[in-house]
Design a protein around this motif. Structure first.
Motif, mmCIF file in Angstrom:
data_model
loop_
_atom_site.group_PDB
_atom_site.id
_atom_site.type_symbol
_atom_site.label_atom_id
_atom_site.label_comp_id
_atom_site.label_asym_id
_atom_site.label_seq_id
_atom_site.Cartn_x
_atom_site.Cartn_y
_atom_site.Cartn_z
ATOM 1 N N PRO A 1 0.847 -1.201 0.000
ATOM 2 C CA PRO A 1 0.000 0.000 0.000
ATOM 3 C C PRO A 1 0.881 1.249 0.000
ATOM 4 C CG PRO A 1 -0.016 -1.042 2.166
ATOM 5 C CD PRO A 1 0.751 -1.950 1.254
ATOM 6 N N PRO A 2 0.383 2.331 -0.598
ATOM 7 C CA PRO A 2 1.186 3.566 -0.597
ATOM 8 C C PRO A 2 1.440 4.033 0.835
ATOM 9 C CG PRO A 2 -0.978 3.924 -1.603
ATOM 10 C CD PRO A 2 -0.893 2.480 -1.240
ATOM 11 N N GLU A 3 2.549 4.689 0.991
ATOM 12 C CA GLU A 3 2.912 5.193 2.319
ATOM 13 C C GLU A 3 1.858 6.147 2.833
ATOM 14 O OE1 GLU A 3 6.983 6.492 3.967
ATOM 15 O OE2 GLU A 3 7.262 6.224 1.802
ATOM 16 N N LYS A 4 1.529 6.019 4.097
ATOM 17 C CA LYS A 4 0.571 6.938 4.705
ATOM 18 C C LYS A 4 1.358 8.069 5.354
ATOM 19 C CE LYS A 4 -2.969 3.531 5.487
ATOM 20 N NZ LYS A 4 -3.806 2.828 6.432
ATOM 21 N N PHE A 5 0.964 9.272 5.035
ATOM 22 C CA PHE A 5 1.637 10.433 5.584
ATOM 23 C C PHE A 5 0.837 10.996 6.741
ATOM 24 C CE2 PHE A 5 3.384 10.317 1.276
ATOM 25 C CZ PHE A 5 4.727 10.498 1.544
ATOM 26 N N SER A 6 1.499 11.663 7.590
ATOM 27 C CA SER A 6 0.855 12.358 8.699
ATOM 28 C C SER A 6 -0.054 13.449 8.133
ATOM 29 C CB SER A 6 1.946 12.979 9.586
ATOM 30 O OG SER A 6 1.399 13.951 10.434
ATOM 31 N N PRO A 7 -1.201 13.695 8.761
ATOM 32 C CA PRO A 7 -2.079 14.755 8.256
ATOM 33 C C PRO A 7 -1.397 16.123 8.264
ATOM 34 C CG PRO A 7 -2.898 13.879 10.346
ATOM 35 C CD PRO A 7 -1.733 13.034 9.926
ATOM 36 N N HIS A 8 -0.373 16.248 9.051
ATOM 37 C CA HIS A 8 0.353 17.512 9.110
ATOM 38 C C HIS A 8 1.204 17.739 7.861
ATOM 39 C CE1 HIS A 8 -0.925 17.711 13.264
ATOM 40 N NE2 HIS A 8 -0.376 16.525 13.493
ATOM 41 N N MET A 9 1.351 16.688 7.063
ATOM 42 C CA MET A 9 2.167 16.779 5.853
ATOM 43 C C MET A 9 1.359 17.235 4.637
ATOM 44 S SD MET A 9 5.251 15.846 6.677
ATOM 45 C CE MET A 9 6.049 15.293 5.211
ATOM 46 N N ASP A 10 0.031 17.350 4.770
ATOM 47 C CA ASP A 10 -0.821 17.697 3.628
ATOM 48 C C ASP A 10 -0.379 18.974 2.929
ATOM 49 O OD1 ASP A 10 -2.339 15.464 3.954
ATOM 50 O OD2 ASP A 10 -3.949 16.462 5.079
ATOM 51 N N THR A 11 -0.033 19.979 3.690
ATOM 52 C CA THR A 11 0.386 21.251 3.106
ATOM 53 C C THR A 11 1.674 21.072 2.306
ATOM 54 O OG1 THR A 11 -0.589 22.378 4.992
ATOM 55 C CG2 THR A 11 0.903 23.667 3.620
ATOM 56 N N LEU A 12 2.610 20.323 2.853
ATOM 57 C CA LEU A 12 3.870 20.092 2.141
ATOM 58 C C LEU A 12 3.648 19.247 0.886
ATOM 59 C CD1 LEU A 12 6.367 19.452 5.072
ATOM 60 C CD2 LEU A 12 6.231 21.441 3.590
ATOM 61 N N LEU A 13 2.766 18.248 0.968
ATOM 62 C CA LEU A 13 2.479 17.430 -0.218
ATOM 63 C C LEU A 13 1.833 18.267 -1.315
ATOM 64 C CD1 LEU A 13 1.226 14.125 1.427
ATOM 65 C CD2 LEU A 13 3.340 14.478 0.154
ATOM 66 N N GLU A 14 0.942 19.166 -0.948
ATOM 67 C CA GLU A 14 0.307 20.044 -1.925
ATOM 68 C C GLU A 14 1.351 20.945 -2.587
ATOM 69 O OE1 GLU A 14 -2.325 21.518 -4.432
ATOM 70 O OE2 GLU A 14 -2.782 19.880 -3.050
ATOM 71 N N LEU A 15 2.247 21.489 -1.797
ATOM 72 C CA LEU A 15 3.330 22.322 -2.323
ATOM 73 C C LEU A 15 4.218 21.514 -3.269
ATOM 74 C CD1 LEU A 15 4.790 25.049 -2.302
ATOM 75 C CD2 LEU A 15 6.019 24.278 -0.275
ATOM 76 N N LYS A 16 4.519 20.289 -2.898
ATOM 77 C CA LYS A 16 5.345 19.416 -3.743
ATOM 78 C C LYS A 16 4.654 19.169 -5.086
ATOM 79 C CE LYS A 16 7.446 14.895 -3.964
ATOM 80 N NZ LYS A 16 6.938 13.573 -4.070
ATOM 81 N N LYS A 17 3.352 18.884 -5.070
ATOM 82 C CA LYS A 17 2.613 18.652 -6.313
ATOM 83 C C LYS A 17 2.650 19.877 -7.219
ATOM 84 C CE LYS A 17 -0.588 15.274 -4.417
ATOM 85 N NZ LYS A 17 -1.969 15.025 -3.965
#
Length: 182
Positions: free
Chosen positions: A159-175
């Protein structure tokens, strides 16, 4: 180690030109997790500079290291010039418990005896030219953190790695950054 020695008695008033080649295995890189994959070709000049010996030159070779992402062999072209100073080791300088080094002292290597081992000098210069992290290729996908499969050569059903909900902002920035760069 097969070595080439510079006899310091030959350095009187003029520069001495040197050149040679070390085949893979002539210089032992095994303790550094590096494998020499091609001949190490080098040339240099040596001269007296006051109380010091100055060696200027260049080297060229290919080495293999482990890729820092997938652990496969990663070839690295090494093409490096160097400008080094050596000074006869002064026993009195090293007898004291504490000494203060000048900036020039930190740029000078010390030796004892009447010869300098060129192989040791080149070994050090190759290590200084290596990248901090070797990559087999720029887009290396690395290993799956769960099952360890090399993601460059296959896929896994983890399964894909589960990220901490606190990482959502960083993941959005990365995208956004990835979309901008493509």
């Amino acid at each position: 180690m097969t070595d080439y020695f510079l006899d310091l008695k030959d350095l009187v008033d003029e520069k001495v030109s040197l050149k040679g080649s070390f085949e893979p295995g002539d210089i032992d890189f095994s303790r550094d997790n590096v494998r020499q994959a091609a001949a190490l070709n080098w040339n240099a000049t040596a001269e007296r500079a006051g109380r010091e010996i100055r060696i200027c030159g260049s080297l060229k070779t290919i080495v293999e290291m482990m890729c820092s992402r997938c652990l496969e062999p990663a070839g690295q072209d090494i093409n490096k010039s160097f400008d080094l100073f050596f000074r006869q080791r002064d026993e009195l300088m090293f007898d004291e418990d504490e000494i203060e080094l000048t900036e020039k002292d930190t740029q000078t290597a010390f030796f004892s005896g009447t010869q300098l081992a060129i192989g040791e000098i080149l070994h050090e210069q190759v290590l200084l030219a290596l990248p901090m992290k070797a990559l087999c290729r720029v887009d290396c996908k690395g290993l799956c953190p769960t099952c360890g499969i090399n993601l460059n050569s296959g896929t896994c059903s983890c399964p894909p790695e589960k990220f901490s909900p606190h990482m959502d902002t960083l993941l959005e920035l990365k995208k956004r950054l990835e979309q901008r760069s493509s």
